[in-house]
Design a protein around this motif. Sequence first.
Motif, PDB file in Angstrom:
ATOM      1  N   UNK A   1      45.168 -17.757 144.657  1.00  0.00           N
ATOM      2  CA  UNK A   1      45.771 -17.800 143.327  1.00  0.00           C
ATOM      3  C   UNK A   1      45.730 -19.193 142.721  1.00  0.00           C
ATOM      4  N   UNK A   2      46.014 -20.174 143.538  1.00  0.00           N
ATOM      5  CA  UNK A   2      46.175 -21.518 142.991  1.00  0.00           C
ATOM      6  C   UNK A   2      45.023 -22.442 143.358  1.00  0.00           C
TER       7      UNK A   2
ATOM      8  N   UNK B   1      42.440 -21.812 153.025  1.00  0.00           N
ATOM      9  CA  UNK B   1      41.848 -22.278 151.759  1.00  0.00           C
ATOM     10  C   UNK B   1      41.309 -21.106 150.954  1.00  0.00           C
ATOM     11  N   UNK B   2      41.687 -19.901 151.353  1.00  0.00           N
ATOM     12  CA  UNK B   2      41.261 -18.724 150.624  1.00  0.00           C
ATOM     13  C   UNK B   2      40.052 -18.056 151.237  1.00  0.00           C
ATOM     14  N   UNK B   3      39.297 -18.808 152.037  1.00  0.00           N
ATOM     15  CA  UNK B   3      38.169 -18.200 152.740  1.00  0.00           C
ATOM     16  C   UNK B   3      38.259 -18.409 154.249  1.00  0.00           C
ATOM     17  N   UNK B   4      38.930 -19.456 154.639  1.00  0.00           N
ATOM     18  CA  UNK B   4      39.106 -19.747 156.064  1.00  0.00           C
ATOM     19  C   UNK B   4      40.582 -19.843 156.400  1.00  0.00           C
TER      20      UNK B   4
ATOM     21  N   UNK C   1      56.433 -17.613 146.697  1.00  0.00           N
ATOM     22  CA  UNK C   1      55.286 -17.950 145.837  1.00  0.00           C
ATOM     23  C   UNK C   1      54.228 -16.847 145.843  1.00  0.00           C
ATOM     24  N   UNK C   2      54.110 -16.145 146.971  1.00  0.00           N
ATOM     25  CA  UNK C   2      53.113 -15.073 147.073  1.00  0.00           C
ATOM     26  C   UNK C   2      53.673 -13.747 146.588  1.00  0.00           C
TER      27      UNK C   2
ATOM     28  N   UNK D   1      43.319 -11.564 141.582  1.00  0.00           N
ATOM     29  CA  UNK D   1      42.740 -11.637 140.237  1.00  0.00           C
ATOM     30  C   UNK D   1      43.452 -12.640 139.340  1.00  0.00           C
ATOM     31  N   UNK D   2      44.658 -12.988 139.696  1.00  0.00           N
ATOM     32  CA  UNK D   2      45.439 -13.867 138.818  1.00  0.00           C
ATOM     33  C   UNK D   2      44.753 -15.223 138.617  1.00  0.00           C
TER      34      UNK D   2
END
Lengths: 281, 281, 281
Positions: free
Chosen positions: B156-157, B172-175, B127-128, B280-281
């Motif tokens: 991304x998602x 979670x994208x930040x943690x 997926x990545x 960026x996606x």
Amino acid sequence: MLKTDYLNKIRRQNPLIHNITNIVVANYVANGLLALRASPIMSSAVEEMDELAAICNALVINIGTLTADQVKAMLQAGKAANRQGIPVVLDPVGVGATRFRQHTVARLLAEVQFSAIRGNAGEMAYLANVTWQSKGVDAGQGSADLDDIANIIAQQHRCVAVISGATDVISDGTRLAKIHNGTPLFPRITGSGCLLSAVCGAFLAVADPADAFSALSEACSAYAIAGELAAQGLQPNQNGQFYTALLDQLAALQAGQVRQLAKLQLAELNPKGVNDEDEEV
Amino acid sequence: MLKTDYLNKIRRQNPLIHNITNIVVANYVANGLLALRASPIMSSAVEEMDELAAICNALVINIGTLTADQVKAMLQAGKAANRQGIPVVLDPVGVGATRFRQHTVARLLAEVQFSAIRGNAGEMAYLANVTWQSKGVDAGQGSADLDDIANIIAQQHRCVAVISGATDVISDGTRLAKIHNGTPLFPRITGSGCLLSAVCGAFLAVADPADAFSALSEACSAYAIAGELAAQGLQPNQNGQFYTALLDQLAALQAGQVRQLAKLQLAELNPKGVNDEDEEV
Amino acid sequence: MLKTDYLNKIRRQNPLIHNITNIVVANYVANGLLALRASPIMSSAVEEMDELAAICNALVINIGTLTADQVKAMLQAGKAANRQGIPVVLDPVGVGATRFRQHTVARLLAEVQFSAIRGNAGEMAYLANVTWQSKGVDAGQGSADLDDIANIIAQQHRCVAVISGATDVISDGTRLAKIHNGTPLFPRITGSGCLLSAVCGAFLAVADPADAFSALSEACSAYAIAGELAAQGLQPNQNGQFYTALLDQLAALQAGQVRQLAKLQLAELNPKGVNDEDEEV
């Protein structure tokens, strides 16, 4: 006397086994293959049959809860496996019970080359066109000679035929093996035959095609012995405990135990035991 | 250090979890959710997806034995869940293995907003868009950084990404959270990942959406600790016993045990660890 | 006081039970029937419904994971079973939850004559058009009189109605039985109700149709007592152990135990307890 050691080869190579199987046993078959150290993948989607054949090491086709969609997937998968040169096992669950199962198996046998066909006495008697009193998906009763049935199927379909039961009978059309291991608890649980078919697939996945007869003799011996060990210390009615213990024993089973405990009887084929008409097909 | 106690909230509220899942693990997932005191409902019928979204507290989509009919149901159910505002979990079983799975997951990710995606390393690497050697539905092997993979997917998602394995990685994208609990017996049984996805659904069902990262950290800790406790006293090959014991431990697990035994490591996201293009996606 | 001994008749005759059932419980139902010494066959293929009715001794229709294809098969199978004169059991899993389930059950009830309908309180309240708070496929909560609900269903559909729960309530429209056996572990595992429906099918398969009420009273007593025995020595949270132990106890259960342990309460129907409007339908 067992000479092969494909059990350890499965544990080293972890072959990927594609199962087109039924909703009753999918879970148990997956757990049984994992216990053996093979990798299961279950799929009946015609969309992915070709790609799975390219990455898997064996295909096992089981008609236990057949649907029209599955028939298409089975044909597609079987042909793809043949093109890829990976072994294909057929488990003709309850084949005699309905025309849908009969016609599907006839078509599979006509369009796909199987490495092995594994069934109980009733299913295999139907395939050999021998009179037998089957009972749904259970073995039922009959008096025909199992050796003959195995030989007929092996010769007709140029494969190894495996009849499982109190004594397993294995034929490649010229040689016959009988395995006197096992436990009466096997038919008391659902999927014990279906899992054996998948185990046959795992052994074929790591064997030379020319050695299929030996590989399947080891597969059936190993499976029956795992059952014997699982039944040790259990009462004849401890179905649930046996279901769990069989997974434990498949995981713990050692090649040395199989060699030591196997009650394997080998014989050359007796040509008189075979139906000549069937041989010509 | 775990601060949440959603485990007891599940036991008080008994959230209803709709699972669109595969024929291999449907039984085990249902039993696992019941053990946790959530209520499972399994359905893949497109006819009832809208109504189920209205009465359920979470949706878990699992592509393990995908069919064309299921794809329609998944899209319908996912959109309905989004409209109802209930959390949706994706389990992309074996996504890299075939185009059918790849295309289905791409479409699901495009049309449904997931709260969480839970997979093994191989599935999540796919997926990545990171190179990995998957093996059917098993994790396989690779050397990519799991933290990066989790972060990429989360960003991304816009969801929480959960990579389960010897160490679970949650982002979670930040943690980022890492959970060092578990047992080698988990990958020896079928459905241990699928059940974790359903458990994630149960925790999200009772959590504030803003607290999803914490809820999933607790979910993965609780599940891994239940596995540790189930494995106590078992041999590494007692697959069958472990399968049963995990249900017992999920039922008996206490919040105090989770807090006491959790080996949870938290970190802020290192931006350099992330692939900027993918962000960026 | 139980007067029948159909348990031993099942063990002597090994009736063949056709189950159209769901992907969650197919395995457990098959293992449960085998434990009881009945023979299970699972099929949802419309192609083979007529032939299966000709060889099976009972049909059990379960809508747990209903699909449009299954609906066709259920109708075909139900009508074929009626023509063959074999008993048909309906398990209306989660019937109240969606219109798809409601409409399917309405059509089944209109086109097929059932010998028995077995459900939990929520499902049966829906069928009797009585207010109830169901929860997905679980029983939920309500205050309506279960005796009334059972009587209404029995009279409307000219069958035996079985409401399973802490106390089982059985009605044939003129007589009422209550069974005070069981264990709180039953609702903690998936499929305990579905398996009871299949067990009801096995008992009906060997009983005279005129004796259905007594046969089902024995079926529910035997099943509840097997559960009691399975729960002995287990903690209330040992869901996994109970799942396995129930199979053991179904296999080991003796008719003498059922007679000795049954807490069966019989009553003539109180006409005032029945909704007159519903009786006319």
